[in-house]
Write a protein that holds these residues in place. Structure first.
Motif, PDB file in Angstrom:
ATOM      1  N   UNK A 110       0.807  -1.219   0.000  1.00 36.80           N
ATOM      2  CA  UNK A 110       0.000   0.000   0.000  1.00 36.80           C
ATOM      3  C   UNK A 110       0.845   1.276   0.000  1.00 36.80           C
ATOM      4  N   UNK A 111       2.028   1.240   0.638  1.00 37.12           N
ATOM      5  CA  UNK A 111       2.781   2.495   0.805  1.00 37.12           C
ATOM      6  C   UNK A 111       4.123   2.509   0.094  1.00 37.12           C
ATOM      7  N   UNK A 112       4.741   1.344  -0.057  1.00 39.99           N
ATOM      8  CA  UNK A 112       6.099   1.305  -0.633  1.00 39.99           C
ATOM      9  C   UNK A 112       6.229   0.214  -1.689  1.00 39.99           C
ATOM     10  N   UNK A 113       5.482   0.331  -2.794  1.00 33.99           N
ATOM     11  CA  UNK A 113       5.560  -0.706  -3.826  1.00 33.99           C
ATOM     12  C   UNK A 113       6.979  -0.886  -4.382  1.00 33.99           C
ATOM     13  N   UNK A 114       7.809   0.193  -4.337  1.00 29.29           N
ATOM     14  CA  UNK A 114       9.199   0.092  -4.813  1.00 29.29           C
ATOM     15  C   UNK A 114      10.154  -0.356  -3.698  1.00 29.29           C
ATOM     16  N   UNK A 115       9.621  -0.594  -2.506  1.00 29.41           N
ATOM     17  CA  UNK A 115      10.475  -0.954  -1.374  1.00 29.41           C
ATOM     18  C   UNK A 115      10.720   0.245  -0.474  1.00 29.41           C
ATOM     19  N   UNK A 116      11.057  -0.034   0.790  1.00 28.32           N
ATOM     20  CA  UNK A 116      11.321   1.037   1.756  1.00 28.32           C
ATOM     21  C   UNK A 116      12.744   1.546   1.535  1.00 28.32           C
ATOM     22  N   UNK A 117      12.899   2.862   1.250  1.00 32.89           N
ATOM     23  CA  UNK A 117      14.251   3.376   1.007  1.00 32.89           C
ATOM     24  C   UNK A 117      15.135   3.322   2.263  1.00 32.89           C
ATOM     25  N   UNK A 118      16.433   3.229   2.085  1.00 35.15           N
ATOM     26  CA  UNK A 118      17.383   3.288   3.202  1.00 35.15           C
ATOM     27  C   UNK A 118      17.166   4.585   3.973  1.00 35.15           C
ATOM     28  N   UNK A 119      17.259   4.483   5.287  1.00 32.34           N
ATOM     29  CA  UNK A 119      17.096   5.647   6.158  1.00 32.34           C
ATOM     30  C   UNK A 119      15.686   5.843   6.677  1.00 32.34           C
ATOM     31  N   UNK A 120      14.696   5.150   6.066  1.00 35.57           N
ATOM     32  CA  UNK A 120      13.309   5.326   6.503  1.00 35.57           C
ATOM     33  C   UNK A 120      12.884   4.198   7.431  1.00 35.57           C
ATOM     34  N   UNK A 121      11.721   4.340   8.068  1.00 35.13           N
ATOM     35  CA  UNK A 121      11.275   3.359   9.060  1.00 35.13           C
ATOM     36  C   UNK A 121       9.758   3.242   9.046  1.00 35.13           C
ATOM     37  N   UNK A 122       9.262   2.048   9.342  1.00 31.14           N
ATOM     38  CA  UNK A 122       7.818   1.785   9.470  1.00 31.14           C
ATOM     39  C   UNK A 122       7.592   0.929  10.716  1.00 31.14           C
ATOM     40  N   UNK A 123       6.337   0.892  11.195  1.00 29.47           N
ATOM     41  CA  UNK A 123       6.042   0.161  12.430  1.00 29.47           C
ATOM     42  C   UNK A 123       4.984  -0.909  12.198  1.00 29.47           C
ATOM     43  N   UNK A 124       5.186  -2.062  12.841  1.00 29.78           N
ATOM     44  CA  UNK A 124       4.171  -3.136  12.848  1.00 29.78           C
ATOM     45  C   UNK A 124       3.987  -3.585  14.302  1.00 29.78           C
ATOM     46  N   UNK A 125       3.066  -4.504  14.479  1.00 32.27           N
ATOM     47  CA  UNK A 125       2.948  -5.136  15.797  1.00 32.27           C
ATOM     48  C   UNK A 125       4.132  -6.088  15.988  1.00 32.27           C
ATOM     49  N   UNK A 126       4.236  -6.633  17.200  1.00 25.58           N
ATOM     50  CA  UNK A 126       5.348  -7.523  17.522  1.00 25.58           C
ATOM     51  C   UNK A 126       5.003  -8.999  17.435  1.00 25.58           C
ATOM     52  N   UNK A 127       3.799  -9.320  16.966  1.00 26.43           N
ATOM     53  CA  UNK A 127       3.428 -10.734  16.872  1.00 26.43           C
ATOM     54  C   UNK A 127       3.618 -11.439  18.214  1.00 26.43           C
ATOM     55  N   UNK A 128       4.340 -12.526  18.197  1.00 23.66           N
ATOM     56  CA  UNK A 128       4.554 -13.316  19.424  1.00 23.66           C
ATOM     57  C   UNK A 128       5.758 -12.859  20.250  1.00 23.66           C
ATOM     58  N   UNK A 129       6.374 -11.763  19.858  1.00 28.01           N
ATOM     59  CA  UNK A 129       7.536 -11.268  20.621  1.00 28.01           C
ATOM     60  C   UNK A 129       7.103 -10.679  21.966  1.00 28.01           C
ATOM     61  N   UNK A 130       8.018 -10.622  22.947  1.00 28.47           N
ATOM     62  CA  UNK A 130       7.716  -9.886  24.178  1.00 28.47           C
ATOM     63  C   UNK A 130       7.431  -8.407  23.882  1.00 28.47           C
ATOM     64  N   UNK A 131       8.095  -7.840  22.898  1.00 25.32           N
ATOM     65  CA  UNK A 131       7.852  -6.443  22.508  1.00 25.32           C
ATOM     66  C   UNK A 131       6.541  -6.364  21.731  1.00 25.32           C
ATOM     67  N   UNK A 132       5.707  -5.368  22.055  1.00 26.55           N
ATOM     68  CA  UNK A 132       4.409  -5.239  21.384  1.00 26.55           C
ATOM     69  C   UNK A 132       4.548  -4.722  19.952  1.00 26.55           C
ATOM     70  N   UNK A 133       5.657  -4.055  19.654  1.00 20.20           N
ATOM     71  CA  UNK A 133       5.843  -3.455  18.329  1.00 20.20           C
ATOM     72  C   UNK A 133       7.249  -3.719  17.791  1.00 20.20           C
ATOM     73  N   UNK A 134       7.326  -3.728  16.447  1.00 19.00           N
ATOM     74  CA  UNK A 134       8.622  -3.756  15.772  1.00 19.00           C
ATOM     75  C   UNK A 134       8.687  -2.542  14.836  1.00 19.00           C
TER      76      UNK A 134
END
Ligand code: AR6
Length: 172
Positions: free
Chosen positions: A52-76
């Motif tokens: 939806x946001x980066x059809x060409x891929x995420x450029x170097x230097x940029x960042x996006x957030x997701x949930x953490x799935x089964x990790x102890x951390x809630x987000x990645x």
């Protein structure tokens, strides 16, 4: 700022940062460890962001957030570090952007505790002492001007990286 030697996927923090690649679809190193420990939900969210946001891929230097799935951390927070190539191709500024954009997402999402691996210092070949200096400088600057996050942990895998961060933290 804290320094911990261990596996970033085990850190009990609000968010961990992933040293991803532009595809956002996983890889080796810390990226592989995070996807394998966190499970399919992280990959599904990455695929959605990519489509939806980066059809060409995420450029170097940029960042996006997701949930953490089964990790102890809630987000990645997924960021793409620069591949080291002589140091004269804008690598230091791109690496600084990785730290700042990751910290910005933590601030915007009110994530109080954040853990970083040594972005670009594995497969991407960024010299570890220079990368640690950028990491410590950018995090210190951010923490000095924002109330959230409150604590940032640098997570290192090996003894050599631990010594390099100890020195970078002592010098700042
Ligand atoms: N916990 C903490 N640190 C780790 C862990 C772990 N579980 N695993 C590795 N490290 P790298 P890069 C350290 O190669 O250089 C992937 O394939 C490692 O010792 O993971 O940014 C991506 O998909 C090193 O110091 O990331 C990209 O294609 C640091 O984490 C590419 O690698 C980063 O090493 C990104 O390369």
């Amino acid at each position: 700022m804290r320094l911990v030697q261990g596996d970033i996927t085990r850190q009990p923090v609000a968010a961990i940062v992933n040293a991803a690649n532009s595809s956002l679809l996983g890889g080796g190193g810390v990226d592989g460890a995070i996807h394998s420990a966190g499970g399919a939900k992280i990959l599904e969210e990455c695929q959605q962001i990519r489509a939806t946001r980066y059809p060409q891929g995420l450029p170097a230097g940029e960042a996006v957030i997701t949930s953490g799935g089964r990790l102890p951390a809630a987000h990645v927070i997924h960021t793409v570090g620069p591949e080291w190539n002589s140091g004269h191709k804008g690598e230091p500024e791109l690496l600084a952007s990785c730290y700042r954009n990751s910290l910005r997402l933590a601030t915007e999402n009110n994530l109080k505790t954040l853990a970083f691996p040594g972005i670009s210092t594995g497969i991407y070949g960024y010299p570890k002492p220079a990368a640690a200096a950028v990491a410590v400088r950018e995090v210190r600057q951010w923490l000095g001007t924002h109330t959230v996050p409150t604590t940032v942990t640098f997570v290192v895998f090996d003894d050599e990286s631990r010594r390099i961060y100890e020195q970078a933290l002592a010098e700042i």
